[in-house]
Write an enzyme that holds these catalytic residues in place. Structure first.
Site, PDB file in Angstrom:
ATOM      1  N   ASP A  95     -12.362 -31.840  43.993  1.00 48.91           N
ATOM      2  CA  ASP A  95     -11.516 -33.752  44.443  1.00 48.91           C
ATOM      3  C   ASP A  95     -10.932 -33.804  43.803  1.00 48.91           C
ATOM      4  O   ASP A  95     -10.604 -33.922  41.853  1.00 48.91           O
ATOM      5  CB  ASP A  95     -12.717 -34.223  44.931  1.00 48.91           C
ATOM      6  N   HIS A 152      -1.442 -31.030  43.718  1.00 46.66           N
ATOM      7  CA  HIS A 152      -2.730 -30.026  44.250  1.00 46.66           C
ATOM      8  C   HIS A 152      -1.957 -28.136  43.863  1.00 46.66           C
ATOM      9  O   HIS A 152      -2.675 -27.455  43.675  1.00 46.66           O
ATOM     10  CB  HIS A 152      -2.179 -30.149  46.130  1.00 46.66           C
ATOM     11  N   LEU A 200     -17.659 -10.789  42.137  1.00 47.13           N
ATOM     12  CA  LEU A 200     -18.055 -11.849  42.622  1.00 47.13           C
ATOM     13  C   LEU A 200     -17.282 -12.102  44.328  1.00 47.13           C
ATOM     14  O   LEU A 200     -16.050 -11.413  44.500  1.00 47.13           O
ATOM     15  CB  LEU A 200     -16.643 -12.720  41.695  1.00 47.13           C
TER      16      LEU A 200
HETATM   17  C1  FPP Z   1      -8.261 -32.907  47.361  1.00 43.96           C
HETATM   18  O1  FPP Z   1      -7.957 -33.703  46.471  1.00 43.96           O
HETATM   19  C2  FPP Z   1      -8.151 -31.474  47.127  1.00 43.96           C
HETATM   20  C3  FPP Z   1      -7.282 -30.434  47.984  1.00 43.96           C
HETATM   21  C4  FPP Z   1      -7.564 -31.605  49.949  1.00 43.96           C
HETATM   22  C5  FPP Z   1      -6.772 -29.486  48.058  1.00 43.96           C
HETATM   23  C6  FPP Z   1      -7.207 -28.365  47.168  1.00 43.96           C
HETATM   24  C7  FPP Z   1      -6.596 -27.186  47.220  1.00 43.96           C
HETATM   25  C8  FPP Z   1      -5.882 -27.165  45.439  1.00 43.96           C
HETATM   26  C9  FPP Z   1      -7.041 -27.051  44.279  1.00 43.96           C
HETATM   27  C10 FPP Z   1      -4.637 -25.571  45.380  1.00 43.96           C
HETATM   28  C11 FPP Z   1      -5.709 -24.025  45.668  1.00 43.96           C
HETATM   29  C12 FPP Z   1      -6.078 -23.688  45.852  1.00 43.96           C
HETATM   30  C13 FPP Z   1      -5.976 -22.546  46.670  1.00 43.96           C
HETATM   31  C14 FPP Z   1      -7.566 -22.142  47.648  1.00 43.96           C
HETATM   32  C15 FPP Z   1      -5.017 -22.343  47.136  1.00 43.96           C
HETATM   33  P1  FPP Z   1      -7.339 -34.353  46.904  1.00 43.96           P
HETATM   34  O2  FPP Z   1      -5.712 -34.466  47.346  1.00 43.96           O
HETATM   35  O3  FPP Z   1      -7.557 -35.934  47.965  1.00 43.96           O
HETATM   36  O4  FPP Z   1      -7.466 -35.859  45.696  1.00 43.96           O
HETATM   37  P2  FPP Z   1      -7.170 -37.673  45.554  1.00 43.96           P
HETATM   38  O5  FPP Z   1      -8.613 -38.274  46.265  1.00 43.96           O
HETATM   39  O6  FPP Z   1      -7.681 -38.023  44.084  1.00 43.96           O
HETATM   40  O7  FPP Z   1      -6.068 -38.209  46.476  1.00 43.96           O
END
Ligand code: FPP
Length: 246
Positions: free
Chosen positions: A24, A41, A135
């Site tokens: 997050d 992301h 893993l």
């Molecule tokens: C939450 O941050 C994160 C996500 C919804 C996406 C997670 C994705 C990745 C880390 C990308 C790469 C992963 C793979 C497996 C390809 P948020 O957008 O909710 O952040 P915020 O709460 O600060 O708005």
């Protein structure tokens, strides 16, 4: 990097067999730099590489990452497209190394909702890494924990209705065997980044006895060292599973 912490982990002994992570804070990371959210992301992908490498180094056997929830489909189309493209990019750039390092990738969630390209990439990486034994890397994408529990309940009801199962045979194991995580032990450690104190519909059944570790670090800043810090904290915890310590 993190060799000193890894050394301490080894001295302490048992590492968590299964680590789950709610990644997050990508959006906040981007906002703090006046960048569009998708770039947060994209930066988060580096942290995925870091934790995979860290788990291999530490000897963690299963790593389950929450990459995209069912609720995330309500985000703006541009962000969803960016996340799907990122999944394809991650798979294209990492498949060979994951396979070489013995990482077996599985995607847990409703893959029918993924874009065609992402769905095809997921199928490819699962096939290419199927023999990995070092893993197990589970990517929860289009995933909802309540959804998977509901699906298991429906499946049990259908089996009872069809006469293949008696109601008294429904125990915790029968439910666990019908979840998407059926083949793995429950997570021992849940890490959530960016300081939020929530589980957000992630592995509700499986996290029953997991140790929770919340760090203020935003996901794109999370490194192997942060993973090792979390494991060290886990090793200091007194896990009682509802019992008293001997
Ligand atoms: C939450 O941050 C994160 C996500 C919804 C996406 C997670 C994705 C990745 C880390 C990308 C790469 C992963 C793979 C497996 C390809 P948020 O957008 O909710 O952040 P915020 O709460 O600060 O708005």
């Amino acid at each position: 990097m993190g060799g000193d912490l890894l050394q301490r982990i080894r001295v302490h002994g048992a590492v968590p067999q299964h680590v789950a992570v709610i990644m997050d804070g990508n959006g906040r990371w981007a906002k703090g730099r006046s960048l569009p959210r998708p770039l947060g992301h994209h930066a988060g992908m580096k942290s995925v590489r870091e934790v995979v490498a860290g788990c291999l180094d530490a000897g963690v056997e299963v790593l389950t990452l929450f990459a995209f929830s069912q609720e995330n489909w309500q985000r703006p189309a541009s962000e969803i497209e960016a996340l799907m493209a990122l999944l394809e990019e991650y798979i294209a750039s990492e498949s060979a190394e994951l396979s070489e390092r013995g990482v077996r990738v599985r995607v847990l969630g409703d893959r029918d909702r993924l874009t065609e390209g992402a769905r095809a990439a997921v199928g490819r990486v699962e096939a290419q890494t199927a023999d990995g034994r070092a893993l197990a890397l589970n990517l929860c994408i289009s995933y909802s924990s309540r959804g998977e529990i509901t699906r298991a309940a429906r499946q049990l009801a259908e089996e009872v209705a069809a006469g293949r199962l008696r109601p008294e045979e429904i125990d915790e194991d029968a439910i666990a065997r019908r979840l998407l995580t059926a083949e793995w032990p429950d997570p021992d450690l849940l890490i959530r980044t960016s300081g939020e104190m929530r589980i957000s519909n992630f592995l509700l059944w499986q996290l029953a006895y997991a140790e929770l570790y919340v760090t203020p670090v935003l996901w794109p800043d999370f490194t192997r060292r942060d993973l090792f810090e979390a494991i060290l904290e886990f090793q200091r915890r007194d896990r009682r599973f509802g019992r008293v310590t001997a």
